[in-house]
Design a protein around this motif. Structure first.
Motif, PDB file in Angstrom:
ATOM      1  N   SER A   3       0.835  -1.209   0.000  1.00 31.34           N
ATOM      2  CA  SER A   3       0.000   0.000   0.000  1.00 31.34           C
ATOM      3  C   SER A   3       0.862   1.249   0.000  1.00 31.34           C
ATOM      4  N   ILE A   4       0.428   2.232  -0.791  1.00 38.04           N
ATOM      5  CA  ILE A   4       1.069   3.542  -0.799  1.00 38.04           C
ATOM      6  C   ILE A   4       0.544   4.342   0.385  1.00 38.04           C
ATOM      7  N   LYS A  21      -1.120  12.301   2.057  1.00 37.30           N
ATOM      8  CA  LYS A  21      -0.939  11.110   2.882  1.00 37.30           C
ATOM      9  C   LYS A  21      -2.205  10.261   2.776  1.00 37.30           C
ATOM     10  N   ILE A  22      -2.013   8.954   2.684  1.00 38.58           N
ATOM     11  CA  ILE A  22      -3.135   8.034   2.543  1.00 38.58           C
ATOM     12  C   ILE A  22      -3.364   7.306   3.867  1.00 38.58           C
ATOM     13  N   ASP A  23      -4.602   7.283   4.301  1.00 35.75           N
ATOM     14  CA  ASP A  23      -4.950   6.545   5.516  1.00 35.75           C
ATOM     15  C   ASP A  23      -4.829   5.050   5.216  1.00 35.75           C
ATOM     16  N   ASN A  24      -3.859   4.375   5.835  1.00 31.34           N
ATOM     17  CA  ASN A  24      -3.585   2.991   5.463  1.00 31.34           C
ATOM     18  C   ASN A  24      -4.627   1.983   5.941  1.00 31.34           C
ATOM     19  N   SER A  81       4.232   0.532   1.867  1.00 28.74           N
ATOM     20  CA  SER A  81       4.459  -0.621   2.722  1.00 28.74           C
ATOM     21  C   SER A  81       4.450  -1.871   1.857  1.00 28.74           C
ATOM     22  N   SER A  82       5.440  -2.743   2.063  1.00 26.79           N
ATOM     23  CA  SER A  82       5.531  -3.998   1.323  1.00 26.79           C
ATOM     24  C   SER A  82       6.067  -5.070   2.264  1.00 26.79           C
ATOM     25  N   ASN A  83       5.345  -6.171   2.376  1.00 27.55           N
ATOM     26  CA  ASN A  83       5.730  -7.236   3.315  1.00 27.55           C
ATOM     27  C   ASN A  83       5.964  -6.690   4.725  1.00 27.55           C
ATOM     28  N   ASP A  84       5.074  -5.762   5.108  1.00 28.59           N
ATOM     29  CA  ASP A  84       5.095  -5.153   6.445  1.00 28.59           C
ATOM     30  C   ASP A  84       6.317  -4.273   6.704  1.00 28.59           C
ATOM     31  N   ASN A  85       7.035  -3.909   5.644  1.00 28.68           N
ATOM     32  CA  ASN A  85       8.178  -3.001   5.778  1.00 28.68           C
ATOM     33  C   ASN A  85       7.895  -1.714   5.010  1.00 28.68           C
TER      34      ASN A  85
END
Length: 363
Positions: A3-4, A21-24, A81-85
């Motif tokens: 997610s961006i 900013k995007i609300d994740n 965020s990718s693979n929780d990083n």
């Protein structure tokens, strides 16, 4: 889930200075606004992190706003965020000796586009892609090969090696005509050639199974390959001998014509409409758009099943599906468990996700 979370854009097409900013907690992101406000341009900025020419296939010169007055100062910066990083990727355009250069960064360190692709892929569907369904074989092959590359990084490396060796062979034919070196380079080309043929067919087989099993609410289409010269591709030894012999026989004609007359483009791609039992080339425009949507969704399912991170971009999504079936599309992409971006002229187009989406109004 990929997610961006933050976007900063400077001097990219219609966006002079834009950040958000995007609300994740939302995975459905909707950009809406009148035509010409830059909805597609925003998605196109993301697409350059998966493809050197982006969503529209534009050259570097078309990225720069006409109002830049000769100064090149374009940059797109994304936190995702990718693979929780949490990762930061960006690209910047600079002019050096009157040549515009694009430089990529990963976590603020210079990197390559291929390295960024290891962390996330951007998959998209847009009206600009409709021509895939009705133009020639070249655009179809490029489209399918890009999808295979998203699933198999070694396929892309092999494609690049193949093209490099093809160019080197033509140089040898033009200059030295060294038969020993030609034998070596043609053997390398043949190994790559056969790998590409097999990879295309394995991908098609898997994609067709996914479409048949997973996408019953969408138009059923099959990806098929036809090669009028190579009839026994499953027999590696026989096919490799055929390819090698063809390169050897074609040396003179390739030298004279300054091109490789027999190559991986001998593969013909067919998008087959299962319901109508015809090539989609003969289908209506609406049927072709529905078929393209099915193929994109099938590729997304394949990436998900192989635990590959991706973000889906649906530019003017309602142009590929009618209002009645949009809920089916939403329910399907919701299963991917990743972030999906949509564009449209009105918020009302997205009532089905009104309570599940993060809405961005561009004016």
């Amino acid at each position: 889930m990929a997610s961006i979370e933050k976007i900063q854009i400077k001097n990219f097409k219609s966006h002079k200075d834009y950040s958000i900013k995007i609300d994740n907690k939302f995975k459905h992101i909707v950009i809406f606004g009148n035509n010409g406000v830059g909805k597609t341009n925003l998605l196109e900025g993301f697409s350059f992190f998966s493809n050197s020419k982006g969503l529209r296939g534009d050259t570097i010169e078309k990225i720069i706003p006409s109002s830049s007055l000769g100064l090149v100062d374009t940059q797109i910066d994304i936190e995702f965020s990718s693979n929780d990083n949490l990762q930061n990727v960006s690209f910047k355009l600079d002019e050096e000796n009157k040549v515009i250069k694009k430089t990529f960064f990963l976590n603020h360190k210079k990197t390559s586009l291929s390295n960024i692709r290891k962390y996330v892929s951007f998959i998209w569907l847009s009206p600009y892609m409709d021509k895939i369904m009705y133009e020639g074989q070249s655009i179809k092959r490029s489209f399918v090969d890009k999808m295979i590359s998203q699933n198999d990084k070694y396929f892309n490396k092999t494609l690049l090696s193949y093209k490099k060796d093809i160019s080197e062979r033509l140089i040898i034919l033009k200059n030295s005509k060294d038969e020993k070196w030609l034998d070596i380079i043609e053997k390398q080309i043949t190994e790559s050639f056969y790998f590409i043929l097999q990879s295309r067919r394995k991908y098609a087989e898997k994609l067709n199974k996914i479409i048949n099993n997973k996408l019953k609410n969408f138009r059923e289409v099959e990806l098929r390959f036809l090669n009028n010269f190579l009839k026994k591709i499953d027999n590696k030894e026989y096919t490799v001998d055929q390819i090698l012999e063809k390169f050897k026989v074609n040396r003179t004609v390739d030298e004279i014509s300054k091109r490789t007359n027999f190559n991986i483009n001998s593969d013909e791609i067919i998008f087959y409409d299962v319901k109508n039992e015809i090539n989609t080339d003969a289908c209506s425009t609406g049927e072709q758009k529905s078929s393209l949507l099915t193929i994109i969704l099938g590729n997304c399912w394949k990436l998900k099943e192989e635990d590959k991170e991706f973000i889906l971009l649906l530019d003017e999504a309602t142009s590929h599906i009618d209002d009645e079936n949009f809920e089916k599309l939403f329910n399907e992409v919701d299963k991917f468990g990743t972030q999906i971006w949509y564009t449209g002229t009105s918020r009302n187009l997205f009532q089905v996700i009104e309570n599940k989406g993060f809405f961005i109004h561009l004016e």
